[in-house]
Design a protein around this motif. Structure first.
Motif, short mmCIF file in Angstrom:
data_model
loop_
_atom_site.label_atom_id
_atom_site.label_comp_id
_atom_site.label_asym_id
_atom_site.label_seq_id
_atom_site.Cartn_x
_atom_site.Cartn_y
_atom_site.Cartn_z
N HIS A 156 -75.52 26.26 26.48
CA HIS A 156 -74.09 26.45 26.68
C HIS A 156 -73.56 27.26 25.51
O HIS A 156 -73.99 27.06 24.36
CB HIS A 156 -73.35 25.11 26.73
CG HIS A 156 -73.64 24.30 27.96
ND1 HIS A 156 -73.00 24.50 29.16
CD2 HIS A 156 -74.50 23.27 28.16
CE1 HIS A 156 -73.44 23.65 30.06
NE2 HIS A 156 -74.37 22.88 29.47
N CYS A 157 -72.61 28.16 25.75
CA CYS A 157 -72.07 28.95 24.64
C CYS A 157 -70.64 29.38 24.95
O CYS A 157 -70.31 29.73 26.09
CB CYS A 157 -72.94 30.17 24.38
SG CYS A 157 -72.59 30.94 22.77
N LYS A 197 -68.11 24.09 22.05
CA LYS A 197 -66.87 23.63 21.39
C LYS A 197 -66.52 24.53 20.21
O LYS A 197 -65.59 25.31 20.26
CB LYS A 197 -66.96 22.16 21.00
CG LYS A 197 -66.98 21.22 22.20
CD LYS A 197 -66.70 19.79 21.79
CE LYS A 197 -66.65 18.88 23.02
NZ LYS A 197 -66.35 17.47 22.67
N ASN A 198 -67.26 24.39 19.08
CA ASN A 198 -67.01 25.25 17.92
C ASN A 198 -68.22 25.19 17.00
O ASN A 198 -69.18 24.44 17.24
CB ASN A 198 -65.74 24.83 17.18
CG ASN A 198 -65.75 23.37 16.77
OD1 ASN A 198 -66.65 22.93 16.05
ND2 ASN A 198 -64.76 22.61 17.25
N ALA A 199 -68.18 25.98 15.94
CA ALA A 199 -69.33 26.10 15.05
C ALA A 199 -69.65 24.78 14.36
O ALA A 199 -70.82 24.37 14.28
CB ALA A 199 -69.08 27.19 14.01
N MET A 221 -73.12 22.70 14.59
CA MET A 221 -73.91 22.61 13.36
C MET A 221 -74.10 21.16 12.93
O MET A 221 -75.17 20.78 12.43
CB MET A 221 -73.21 23.40 12.24
CG MET A 221 -74.07 23.61 11.00
SD MET A 221 -75.45 24.74 11.34
CE MET A 221 -76.71 24.06 10.27
N GLU A 222 -73.08 20.33 13.15
CA GLU A 222 -73.19 18.93 12.77
C GLU A 222 -74.32 18.24 13.52
O GLU A 222 -75.04 17.41 12.95
CB GLU A 222 -71.85 18.22 13.06
CG GLU A 222 -71.76 16.80 12.56
CD GLU A 222 -72.31 15.76 13.55
OE1 GLU A 222 -72.76 14.70 13.10
OE2 GLU A 222 -72.30 16.07 14.77
N ARG A 223 -74.54 18.59 14.77
CA ARG A 223 -75.62 18.00 15.56
C ARG A 223 -77.00 18.50 15.10
O ARG A 223 -77.96 17.73 15.06
CB ARG A 223 -75.39 18.29 17.04
CG ARG A 223 -74.45 17.26 17.65
CD ARG A 223 -73.67 17.79 18.84
NE ARG A 223 -72.79 16.72 19.31
CZ ARG A 223 -71.68 16.32 18.69
NH1 ARG A 223 -71.32 16.90 17.55
NH2 ARG A 223 -70.93 15.33 19.17
N LEU A 224 -77.07 19.77 14.75
CA LEU A 224 -78.34 20.28 14.21
C LEU A 224 -78.72 19.56 12.92
O LEU A 224 -79.88 19.17 12.71
CB LEU A 224 -78.22 21.79 13.96
CG LEU A 224 -77.97 22.69 15.16
CD1 LEU A 224 -77.82 24.14 14.71
CD2 LEU A 224 -79.08 22.58 16.18
N VAL A 225 -77.72 19.37 12.05
CA VAL A 225 -77.96 18.69 10.78
C VAL A 225 -78.34 17.23 11.03
O VAL A 225 -79.25 16.69 10.37
CB VAL A 225 -76.71 18.77 9.89
CG1 VAL A 225 -76.86 17.86 8.67
CG2 VAL A 225 -76.47 20.21 9.44
N ARG A 226 -77.67 16.58 11.99
CA ARG A 226 -77.95 15.18 12.26
C ARG A 226 -79.40 14.99 12.73
O ARG A 226 -80.07 14.01 12.37
CB ARG A 226 -76.99 14.63 13.30
CG ARG A 226 -76.86 13.09 13.22
CD ARG A 226 -76.13 12.48 14.38
NE ARG A 226 -74.97 13.22 14.80
CZ ARG A 226 -74.38 13.00 15.98
NH1 ARG A 226 -74.87 12.09 16.82
NH2 ARG A 226 -73.33 13.70 16.33
N ILE A 227 -79.90 15.93 13.53
CA ILE A 227 -81.29 15.86 13.99
C ILE A 227 -82.25 15.93 12.81
O ILE A 227 -83.16 15.11 12.67
CB ILE A 227 -81.58 16.99 15.00
CG1 ILE A 227 -80.85 16.72 16.32
CG2 ILE A 227 -83.08 17.13 15.23
CD1 ILE A 227 -80.83 17.90 17.26
N ALA A 228 -82.04 16.92 11.92
CA ALA A 228 -82.92 17.07 10.76
C ALA A 228 -82.84 15.85 9.85
O ALA A 228 -83.86 15.37 9.34
CB ALA A 228 -82.55 18.34 10.00
N LYS A 229 -81.64 15.34 9.65
CA LYS A 229 -81.45 14.18 8.77
C LYS A 229 -82.16 12.94 9.32
O LYS A 229 -82.85 12.23 8.57
CB LYS A 229 -79.96 13.90 8.60
CG LYS A 229 -79.66 12.75 7.64
CD LYS A 229 -78.16 12.57 7.46
CE LYS A 229 -77.87 11.42 6.49
NZ LYS A 229 -76.41 11.24 6.28
#
Length: 419
Positions: A66-67, A116-118, A122-130
């Motif tokens: 989605h974008c 939604k927005n950047a 980005m918060e979800r990408l970071v949460r996965i890595a964390k």
């Protein structure tokens, strides 16, 4: 968890991720203390290679296709009528851990469309890595594709958990971006690169003083340029990549030939993909600048704005600069030897080391892995006499003719195996 639905998502989002080629794992040296899960320094079998040549397998997916943007060159653009899907945070984690335990992968390459927005994405990408690092103790390689426009704090968190971060420039020129992606701002795409560069420098400086300082993106940052979606010359492409290397200390710039998937007046016609050899020539040019002491202006300039698709850029330069040759390998410095077509970096260093013990002839040089059939026309070695009196055009035809006959000979030999 509905595994049938997850499998369907995987098919959609892994296929969408194939257009992003910037997934090298080179530069990471993450160790594995205390029996943690995974090790980015181990061997793997798949599609990406480390700096020392080892093959490393990565799970390469989008978080979502989605974008909110409608970039004409992107298959995931908002207006495109395609199947849409999105993983949850836990689904990506379960896939990564599950594939690792089955020895399918060594790490994760995670990108995403922007929904939604950047910051939200980005918060979800970071949460996965964390969660992979802290809850599942995953110590394998992680490459996160960052989202331009996301906050510096999220970028800093991403670097704390990922081995490499990347920001795609997407198109080589500002005018090209305005033409095909008017909703995006070139300056907004540059900002995260500057932020990541500064954080890498800061954390490295602090680690010199305090060893317990955590690593920040130890494999550095990279970017990708889409080639051929607009009519930029190779000179413009190389000028952009040179600027990225210089200004943001990038580890790699990747080149992706545009494949026409949309009929539009601002795009190349359907059925006219960028020749793969153009990508190859750009990578060869990139290699010459990074490892062979070439300046970009020597390879492409106003007089020669595009790379020769028939011959590699080093040979092209050599044919345009015949006054530099022949190079005497017995006395020349490393810089000059690296300029001989068919001589690689390792071979050049072998020449420097071996000539201290005596004169080198063609037979010895061949053992060093040098492509003698090209190099012999540009160097003095033993009894070899280069064709200095030949015009460059005639020499070019001779080399091309030999390369063509060699290819036919190899092809015939391969066919004979099946006779």
């Amino acid at each position: 968890m509905n595994w049938d639905r997850v499998k369907e998502k995987l098919e959609i989002l892994a296929d969408a991720a194939k257009y992003d080629v910037s997934c090298s794992s080179s530069g990471s040296k993450r160790k594995n203390p205390d029996k943690m899960l995974g090790d980015s320094s181990g061997m793997g079998i798949c599609h990406t290679y480390t700096e020392d040549g080892r093959c490393v397998s990565l799970l390469k997916i989008l978080l979502t296709n989605h974008c909110i943007y409608d970039c004409l060159y992107c298959v995931s653009r908002k207006s495109n009528d395609i199947k849409r899907a999105a993983f949850t945070v836990d689904e990506v984690i379960d896939l990564t851990i599950g594939f690792y335990r089955r020895n399918y992968i060594e790490g994760l390459f995670l990108s995403s469309g922007i929904f939604k927005n950047a910051d939200y994405t980005m918060e979800r990408l970071v949460r996965i890595a964390k969660k992979l690092r802290e809850e599942h103790r995953f110590n394998g390689y992680i490459h996160l594709k960052t989202i331009p426009g996301a906050s510096n704090e999220l970028m800093r968190q991403a670097g704390a958990y990922a081995d490499r971060l990347s920001v795609n420039m997407e198109l080589p020129t500002v005018s090209g971006l305005k033409l095909l992606a008017p909703e995006k701002d070139h300056k907004e795409m540059i900002k995260p690169m500057e932020s990541i560069k500064n954080d890498i420098i800061q954390f490295r400086s602090e680690r010199k003083l305090i060893k317990s300082t955590p690593k920040f993106a130890p494999a550095g940052q990279s970017s990708q340029l889409i080639i051929g979606a607009t009519n930029e010359s190779d000179l413009e492409v190389i000028q952009t990549s040179t600027s990225l290397y210089k200004n943001f200390n990038l580890k790699r710039v990747y080149y992706s030939g545009y494949v026409p998937v949309l009929a539009h007046q601002n795009l190349p016609q359907l059925g006219t993909p960028v020749p793969l050899v153009r990508e190859n020539r750009l990578y060869q040019t990139d290699w010459l600048m990074r490892f062979y002491q070439f300046d970009a202006s020597e390879i492409v300039n106003e007089k020669h704005p595009n790379l020769d698709l028939e011959i590699d850029p080093k040979l092209s330069w050599a044919l345009r600069n015949r006054e530099f040759f022949p190079v005497d390998i017995q006395t020349a410095d490393l810089h000059a030897i690296l300029r001989i077509p068919g001589v690689g970096v390792k071979s050049a260093k072998k020449i420097i080391a071996a000539r201290r013990f005596g004169r080198l002839d063609m037979k010895t040089l061949k053992k060093f892995g040098i492509a003698i059939n090209r190099a012999k026309y540009f160097m003095v070695a033993g009894k070899n006499k280069p064709l200095v009196e030949w015009e460059s055009d005639n020499l070019r035809r001779l080399i091309l003719q030999h390369s063509s006959s060699k290819y036919r000979g190899n092809f015939s030999n391969q066919l004979s195996l099946f006779s």
